[in-house]
Design a protein around this motif. Structure first.
Motif, short mmCIF file in Angstrom:
data_model
loop_
_atom_site.label_atom_id
_atom_site.label_comp_id
_atom_site.label_asym_id
_atom_site.label_seq_id
_atom_site.Cartn_x
_atom_site.Cartn_y
_atom_site.Cartn_z
N SER A 59 -39.92 106.92 95.09
CA SER A 59 -38.78 107.83 95.23
C SER A 59 -37.98 107.50 96.48
O SER A 59 -38.56 107.26 97.55
CB SER A 59 -39.30 109.27 95.31
N ILE A 60 -36.66 107.46 96.32
CA ILE A 60 -35.75 107.31 97.46
C ILE A 60 -34.73 108.43 97.38
O ILE A 60 -34.03 108.55 96.38
CB ILE A 60 -35.02 105.94 97.44
N ARG A 61 -34.68 109.22 98.42
CA ARG A 61 -33.79 110.38 98.48
C ARG A 61 -33.88 111.24 97.22
O ARG A 61 -32.88 111.70 96.69
CB ARG A 61 -32.34 109.96 98.73
N GLY A 62 -35.10 111.40 96.72
CA GLY A 62 -35.33 112.28 95.59
C GLY A 62 -35.13 111.66 94.22
O GLY A 62 -35.43 112.27 93.20
N THR A 63 -34.63 110.43 94.18
CA THR A 63 -34.47 109.73 92.90
C THR A 63 -35.70 108.84 92.70
O THR A 63 -36.07 108.07 93.58
CB THR A 63 -33.19 108.86 92.89
N ILE A 64 -36.32 108.98 91.53
CA ILE A 64 -37.55 108.22 91.25
C ILE A 64 -37.21 106.97 90.43
O ILE A 64 -36.57 107.06 89.38
CB ILE A 64 -38.57 109.08 90.49
N TYR A 65 -37.65 105.83 90.94
CA TYR A 65 -37.42 104.54 90.29
C TYR A 65 -38.73 104.00 89.75
O TYR A 65 -39.78 104.14 90.38
CB TYR A 65 -36.87 103.52 91.31
N ASP A 66 -38.67 103.33 88.59
CA ASP A 66 -39.82 102.65 88.02
C ASP A 66 -39.81 101.22 88.56
O ASP A 66 -38.98 100.39 88.17
CB ASP A 66 -39.73 102.63 86.49
N VAL B 285 -33.95 104.21 86.86
CA VAL B 285 -34.19 105.57 87.34
C VAL B 285 -34.94 106.31 86.24
O VAL B 285 -34.52 106.28 85.09
CB VAL B 285 -32.86 106.28 87.67
N VAL B 286 -36.05 106.96 86.61
CA VAL B 286 -36.83 107.68 85.61
C VAL B 286 -36.87 109.18 85.84
O VAL B 286 -37.35 109.92 84.99
CB VAL B 286 -38.28 107.12 85.51
N GLY B 287 -36.36 109.63 86.97
CA GLY B 287 -36.38 111.07 87.21
C GLY B 287 -36.03 111.46 88.62
O GLY B 287 -35.50 110.66 89.39
N ARG B 288 -36.34 112.72 88.94
CA ARG B 288 -36.05 113.31 90.24
C ARG B 288 -37.33 113.91 90.81
O ARG B 288 -38.20 114.37 90.07
CB ARG B 288 -35.03 114.45 90.13
N LEU B 289 -37.40 113.91 92.13
CA LEU B 289 -38.51 114.54 92.82
C LEU B 289 -38.19 116.03 92.96
O LEU B 289 -37.10 116.37 93.41
CB LEU B 289 -38.68 113.90 94.20
N ALA B 290 -39.12 116.88 92.55
CA ALA B 290 -38.90 118.33 92.66
C ALA B 290 -38.86 118.71 94.13
O ALA B 290 -39.67 118.21 94.92
CB ALA B 290 -40.02 119.07 91.94
#
Length: 100
Positions: A23-30, A94-99
């Motif tokens: 995760s970078i700045r709340g964006t989750i990368y595969d 991008v696969v999602g966001r960090l809660a």
């Protein structure tokens, strides 16, 4: 998809049946395609399954820097983080966001 920090930790590369996420700045990368770097024993394995913004901005692999707290980062460090973010956006899905 939204993951908590605890859930994100399950994607740290230790389970070969799961992808590797960073995760970078709340964006989750595969980052599974970069398994050699992010998988166990890789040079960036400390970031796998974690929010790595502060560490990337500081160019640090220190455990205490692997988090999303950007307080106190210099303008230069924020620029370094932005460069990392652009690299991730270009290279990894991008696969999602960090809660929060």
């Amino acid at each position: 998809m939204e993951l908590t920090a605890q859930q994100l930790g399950a994607f740290d590369g230790t389970d070969p049946s799961k992808p590797i996420y960073v995760s970078i700045r709340g964006t989750i990368y595969d980052v599974s395609s970069g398994k050699g770097f992010y998988g166990p024993g890789g040079s960036y394995a400390v970031f796998a399954g974690r929010e790595a913004s502060r560490a990337l901005g500081k160019m640090s692999k220190s455990e205490e820097d692997v988090n999303g707290n950007l307080d106190g980062l210099s303008e230069k460090e924020m620029g370094v983080l932005e460069d990392w973010e652009k690299k991730f956006q270009a290279k990894y899905p991008v696969v999602g966001r960090l809660a929060s």
